[in-house]
Design a protein around this motif. Structure first.
Motif, PDB file in Angstrom:
ATOM      1  N   ASP A   1      -8.047   5.553  -3.595  1.00 25.00           N
ATOM      2  CA  ASP A   1      -9.465   5.687  -3.934  1.00 25.00           C
ATOM      3  C   ASP A   1     -10.270   5.323  -2.686  1.00 25.00           C
ATOM      4  N   PRO A   2     -11.192   6.193  -2.246  1.00 26.43           N
ATOM      5  CA  PRO A   2     -11.968   5.906  -1.035  1.00 26.43           C
ATOM      6  C   PRO A   2     -12.665   4.542  -1.058  1.00 26.43           C
ATOM      7  N   ALA A   3     -12.963   4.004  -2.235  1.00 20.09           N
ATOM      8  CA  ALA A   3     -13.565   2.670  -2.316  1.00 20.09           C
ATOM      9  C   ALA A   3     -12.607   1.592  -1.818  1.00 20.09           C
ATOM     10  N   HIS A   4     -11.325   1.932  -1.687  1.00 24.28           N
ATOM     11  CA  HIS A   4     -10.304   0.974  -1.253  1.00 24.28           C
ATOM     12  C   HIS A   4      -9.690   1.337   0.094  1.00 24.28           C
ATOM     13  N   TRP A   5     -10.279   2.298   0.797  1.00 23.88           N
ATOM     14  CA  TRP A   5      -9.771   2.648   2.121  1.00 23.88           C
ATOM     15  C   TRP A   5      -9.922   1.459   3.064  1.00 23.88           C
ATOM     16  N   LEU A   6      -9.029   1.405   4.021  1.00 25.16           N
ATOM     17  CA  LEU A   6      -9.032   0.384   5.086  1.00 25.16           C
ATOM     18  C   LEU A   6      -8.785  -1.032   4.556  1.00 25.16           C
ATOM     19  N   ARG A   7      -8.084  -1.119   3.441  1.00 20.58           N
ATOM     20  CA  ARG A   7      -7.742  -2.431   2.873  1.00 20.58           C
ATOM     21  C   ARG A   7      -6.232  -2.642   2.781  1.00 20.58           C
ATOM     22  N   GLY A   8      -5.457  -1.697   3.310  1.00 28.56           N
ATOM     23  CA  GLY A   8      -4.011  -1.847   3.341  1.00 28.56           C
ATOM     24  C   GLY A   8      -3.255  -1.167   2.220  1.00 28.56           C
ATOM     25  N   ALA A   9      -3.948  -0.555   1.274  1.00 25.08           N
ATOM     26  CA  ALA A   9      -3.263   0.079   0.146  1.00 25.08           C
ATOM     27  C   ALA A   9      -2.375   1.231   0.607  1.00 25.08           C
ATOM     28  N   GLY A  10      -2.903   2.092   1.454  1.00 27.09           N
ATOM     29  CA  GLY A  10      -2.126   3.230   1.937  1.00 27.09           C
ATOM     30  C   GLY A  10      -0.904   2.778   2.722  1.00 27.09           C
TER      31      GLY A  10
ATOM     32  N   ALA B   1      13.775  11.240 -13.429  1.00 26.94           N
ATOM     33  CA  ALA B   1      14.745  10.371 -12.765  1.00 26.94           C
ATOM     34  C   ALA B   1      14.849  10.656 -11.267  1.00 26.94           C
ATOM     35  N   ASP B   2      14.518  11.877 -10.826  1.00 24.77           N
ATOM     36  CA  ASP B   2      14.658  12.239  -9.413  1.00 24.77           C
ATOM     37  C   ASP B   2      13.351  12.094  -8.629  1.00 24.77           C
ATOM     38  N   ARG B   3      12.366  11.431  -9.209  1.00 21.58           N
ATOM     39  CA  ARG B   3      11.080  11.209  -8.541  1.00 21.58           C
ATOM     40  C   ARG B   3      10.712   9.743  -8.636  1.00 21.58           C
ATOM     41  N   LEU B   4       9.780   9.343  -7.768  1.00 21.39           N
ATOM     42  CA  LEU B   4       9.308   7.966  -7.776  1.00 21.39           C
ATOM     43  C   LEU B   4       7.813   7.978  -7.538  1.00 21.39           C
ATOM     44  N   VAL B   5       7.075   7.317  -8.423  1.00 23.61           N
ATOM     45  CA  VAL B   5       5.631   7.167  -8.266  1.00 23.61           C
ATOM     46  C   VAL B   5       5.350   5.668  -8.209  1.00 23.61           C
ATOM     47  N   LEU B   6       4.709   5.255  -7.125  1.00 24.86           N
ATOM     48  CA  LEU B   6       4.375   3.852  -6.907  1.00 24.86           C
ATOM     49  C   LEU B   6       2.862   3.686  -6.897  1.00 24.86           C
ATOM     50  N   CYS B   7       2.387   2.518  -7.334  1.00 27.15           N
ATOM     51  CA  CYS B   7       0.949   2.205  -7.375  1.00 27.15           C
ATOM     52  C   CYS B   7       0.679   0.885  -6.681  1.00 27.15           C
ATOM     53  N   VAL B   8      -0.560   0.736  -6.229  1.00 24.58           N
ATOM     54  CA  VAL B   8      -1.109  -0.571  -5.880  1.00 24.58           C
ATOM     55  C   VAL B   8      -2.345  -0.754  -6.746  1.00 24.58           C
ATOM     56  N   ASP B   9      -2.554  -1.971  -7.210  1.00 24.43           N
ATOM     57  CA  ASP B   9      -3.681  -2.249  -8.094  1.00 24.43           C
ATOM     58  C   ASP B   9      -4.807  -2.936  -7.336  1.00 24.43           C
ATOM     59  N   ASP B  10      -6.024  -2.761  -7.838  1.00 27.85           N
ATOM     60  CA  ASP B  10      -7.173  -3.476  -7.281  1.00 27.85           C
ATOM     61  C   ASP B  10      -7.214  -4.889  -7.865  1.00 27.85           C
ATOM     62  N   ALA B  11      -8.230  -5.639  -7.518  1.00 26.01           N
ATOM     63  CA  ALA B  11      -8.340  -7.030  -7.971  1.00 26.01           C
ATOM     64  C   ALA B  11      -8.446  -7.144  -9.485  1.00 26.01           C
ATOM     65  N   ASP B  12      -8.893  -6.064 -10.140  1.00 23.72           N
ATOM     66  CA  ASP B  12      -9.018  -6.074 -11.602  1.00 23.72           C
ATOM     67  C   ASP B  12      -7.779  -5.545 -12.307  1.00 23.72           C
ATOM     68  N   GLY B  13      -6.728  -5.247 -11.544  1.00 23.29           N
ATOM     69  CA  GLY B  13      -5.482  -4.774 -12.146  1.00 23.29           C
ATOM     70  C   GLY B  13      -5.444  -3.286 -12.426  1.00 23.29           C
ATOM     71  N   ARG B  14      -6.400  -2.535 -11.913  1.00 22.54           N
ATOM     72  CA  ARG B  14      -6.408  -1.077 -12.087  1.00 22.54           C
ATOM     73  C   ARG B  14      -5.843  -0.418 -10.837  1.00 22.54           C
TER      74      ARG B  14
END
Length: 154
Positions: free
Chosen positions: A81-90, A49-62
């Motif tokens: 994932d380095p395959a998704h660097w420079l795409r705005g995920a971070g 309850a005192d932590r938060l983990v957030l995700c962004v998914d790729d085009a395939d929903g992973r």
């Protein structure tokens, strides 16, 4: 890019992202297999309850990246994932984490970054994070450096 709350079924993907990103920035440093420890840590973090983990998914929903916030106002990790660097995920994850802190009334956040990870240091410095003076020993003779970000209360 949509940010969502991580779910227990994301844990294996989070572990994989953490490990591949870490191998990328640590280079040839030999790291023992910590899959089980990471799996347990991320499961606990997602359920706490005192932590938060957030995700962004790729085009395939992973999951393509994730951010973990813990008490007290600590950005525990932001991995893409380095395959998704420079795409705005971070950036999307970072901004969502700051927004969550602000909504909770937090006015200052902290994180540690390995001094040898130039990409991560530059990412945080561009967003206003500043060294707080805190350091601890890290691998390859490079310390972990504590960074702080402050913003006005709303």
């Amino acid at each position: 890019m949509e940010v969502r709350t991580a779910r227990t079924e994301d844990v294996d993907a989070l572990v994989s992202i953490h490990q591949v990103a870490r191998r990328t920035y640590y280079g040839d440093l030999e790291i023992p297999d910590d899959t089980m420890e990471l799996r347990e840590a991320y499961t606990i973090s997602i359920q706490a309850a005192d932590r938060l983990v957030l995700c962004v998914d790729d085009a395939d929903g992973r999951p393509a990246g994730f951010l973990s916030l813990g008490p007290p106002a600590r950005l525990v990790g932001l991995y893409v994932d380095p395959a998704h660097w420079l795409r705005g995920a971070g950036s999307a994850l970072h901004d969502a984490g700051i927004a969550a802190w602000r909504a909770a009334g937090v006015t200052e956040g902290h994180l540690e970054v390995w001094d040898g990870n130039e990409r991560a240091k530059a990412f945080y410095l561009r967003r206003g994070w500043q060294p707080s003076g805190g350091r601890r020993d890290g691998p390859l003779g490079r310390d972990f450096v504590d960074l702080r970000l402050r913003w006005p209360s709303d």
